[in-house]
Scaffold this active site. Structure first.
Site, PDB file in Angstrom:
ATOM      1  N   HIS A  90      13.263  61.320  80.187  1.00 23.28           N
ATOM      2  CA  HIS A  90      12.840  60.179  81.013  1.00 23.28           C
ATOM      3  C   HIS A  90      11.575  59.601  80.402  1.00 23.28           C
ATOM      4  CE1 HIS A  90      11.171  58.962  85.283  1.00 23.28           C
ATOM      5  NE2 HIS A  90      11.406  57.913  84.516  1.00 23.28           N
ATOM      6  N   ASP A 104      14.734  60.819  91.295  1.00 25.34           N
ATOM      7  CA  ASP A 104      13.585  61.474  90.673  1.00 25.34           C
ATOM      8  C   ASP A 104      12.342  61.295  91.541  1.00 25.34           C
ATOM      9  OD1 ASP A 104      11.828  62.666  88.966  1.00 25.34           O
ATOM     10  OD2 ASP A 104      12.197  61.319  87.275  1.00 25.34           O
ATOM     11  N   SER A 107      12.633  69.418  86.448  1.00 25.99           N
ATOM     12  CA  SER A 107      11.683  68.737  85.572  1.00 25.99           C
ATOM     13  C   SER A 107      10.672  69.738  85.059  1.00 25.99           C
ATOM     14  CB  SER A 107      10.949  67.629  86.323  1.00 25.99           C
ATOM     15  OG  SER A 107       9.823  67.231  85.559  1.00 25.99           O
ATOM     16  N   HIS A 139      15.311  68.213  82.644  1.00 27.19           N
ATOM     17  CA  HIS A 139      14.699  66.880  82.721  1.00 27.19           C
ATOM     18  C   HIS A 139      13.305  66.927  82.085  1.00 27.19           C
ATOM     19  CE1 HIS A 139      14.244  62.874  84.635  1.00 27.19           C
ATOM     20  NE2 HIS A 139      12.989  63.232  84.855  1.00 27.19           N
ATOM     21  N   GLY A 182      10.066  64.018  94.558  1.00 29.66           N
ATOM     22  CA  GLY A 182      10.041  64.541  95.918  1.00 29.66           C
ATOM     23  C   GLY A 182      11.363  65.090  96.426  1.00 29.66           C
ATOM     24  N   GLY A 193       4.457  59.220  87.443  1.00 32.62           N
ATOM     25  CA  GLY A 193       3.189  59.618  86.829  1.00 32.62           C
ATOM     26  C   GLY A 193       2.806  61.056  87.145  1.00 32.62           C
ATOM     27  N   MET A 214       5.314  60.744  79.295  1.00 28.03           N
ATOM     28  CA  MET A 214       4.348  59.766  79.842  1.00 28.03           C
ATOM     29  C   MET A 214       3.330  59.396  78.777  1.00 28.03           C
ATOM     30  SD  MET A 214       3.619  61.439  83.543  1.00 28.03           S
ATOM     31  CE  MET A 214       4.955  62.131  84.538  1.00 28.03           C
ATOM     32  N   ASP A 268       9.935  64.755  81.214  1.00 24.66           N
ATOM     33  CA  ASP A 268       9.166  63.562  81.612  1.00 24.66           C
ATOM     34  C   ASP A 268       8.142  63.202  80.542  1.00 24.66           C
ATOM     35  OD1 ASP A 268      10.157  62.775  84.213  1.00 24.66           O
ATOM     36  OD2 ASP A 268       9.460  64.720  84.913  1.00 24.66           O
ATOM     37  N   MET A 271      13.747  56.005  91.188  1.00 22.99           N
ATOM     38  CA  MET A 271      12.497  56.737  91.434  1.00 22.99           C
ATOM     39  C   MET A 271      12.220  56.756  92.936  1.00 22.99           C
ATOM     40  SD  MET A 271      11.546  57.684  88.426  1.00 22.99           S
ATOM     41  CE  MET A 271      10.111  58.556  89.056  1.00 22.99           C
ATOM     42  N   GLY A 296       4.991  66.517  92.373  1.00 20.75           N
ATOM     43  CA  GLY A 296       4.457  66.965  93.656  1.00 20.75           C
ATOM     44  C   GLY A 296       4.092  65.860  94.637  1.00 20.75           C
ATOM     45  N   MET A 331       8.548  57.337  80.405  1.00 19.74           N
ATOM     46  CA  MET A 331       7.631  56.494  81.193  1.00 19.74           C
ATOM     47  C   MET A 331       6.602  55.964  80.210  1.00 19.74           C
ATOM     48  SD  MET A 331       7.559  59.009  84.466  1.00 19.74           S
ATOM     49  CE  MET A 331       8.266  60.336  83.501  1.00 19.74           C
TER      50      MET A 331
END
Ligand code: DX5
Ligand code: ZN
Length: 232
Positions: free
Chosen positions: A70, A176, A12, A37, A178, A146, A41, A39, A141, A149, A72
């Protein structure tokens, strides 16, 4: 893009240097990333803001593998054509983003992209039961979306249930949040085949020390191979 099931690692770029996306994308691909990937948002569906279709279109020039976007965001439908125009290969929308995810998945495919559907940790596997013929990917998920880490939330039961529901259909299960060498084997054993990893890939490296990205990717692959006996 044909369907296959060996494990794919999708770094990501949320964890990349935001002032240097072109070189960061080339570095992770050179170092063995299977997909890239992205992200997206909106500061509304999730409490953080990243980039929109114009930025994604600029990333595309550097992606030679698969651009996995992805979303969001809510609503999704008004932006589908813009992400198609940006050169997205797989566009994933959240099942929680609105009342008409079925229509959204149809529209993503109609715009010429592969369609993904994402599930927040609190949403059960059953939420996609009537969508599996419209989806090319289900994203599970393993954090509340959001931020990068965050600590992995164990969703292996959901992954196993989804793999059973999917049966013979050519549908990827993506994880997706951790993902690292400790958590990746858990989800791979449960039936996931695409592993998104932000901090675990980018940590310790940079465009000037890209070999660290390679070491981090190989650490995830190695852990999965050891646990599953499957080529990763
Ligand atoms: C979370 C994002 C993830 C995130 C993963 O909202 O969708 O893709 O960047 O980051 P790590 O691997 O750091 O948990
Ligand atoms: Zn993501």
């Amino acid at each position: 893009m044909s369907f296959d099931r060996p494990i794919k690692i999708a770094p990501s770029i949320l964890s990349a240097d935001f002032a240097d996306f072109g070189r960061e994308i080339r570095a992770i691909e050179d170092q063995g990333a299977d997909w890239v990937h992205v992200d997206v948002m909106d500061g509304h569906f999730v409490p953080n803001l990243t980039f929109g279709p114009m930025a994604v279109k600029a990333f595309r020039k550097h992606v030679t593998t698969v651009m996995d976007v992805h979303l969001m965001i809510a609503p999704v439908d008004p932006f589908i054509d813009a992400y198609a125009d940006a050169g997205t290969d797989i566009l994933t929308a959240h099942v929680e983003a609105g009342p008409h995810i079925h229509r959204t998945l149809q529209a993503i495919r109609a715009a010429g992209m592969k369609a993904g559907v994402a599930l927040n940790p609190g949403t059960p596997a059953d939420a996609v039961a009537h969508l599996l013929d419209l989806a090319d990917l289900v994203c599970v998920m393993t954090v509340n979306p959001g931020f990068g880490g965050q600590k992995f939330i164990d969703m292996t039961g959901k992954v196993r249930a989804l793999r059973g529901m999917i049966g013979d259909r050519p549908v990827h299960i993506e994880i997706d949040g951790g993902v690292d060498p400790t958590t990746a084997p858990l989800v791979a054993r449960a039936g996931a085949d695409v592993l998104v990893a932000g901090s675990a890939v980018f940590k310790g490296g940079s465009v000037d020390a890209p070999e660290v990205y390679g070491e981090n990717i190989r650490a995830i692959r190695g852990a999965v191979e050891m646990a599953t006996g499957q080529r990763a």
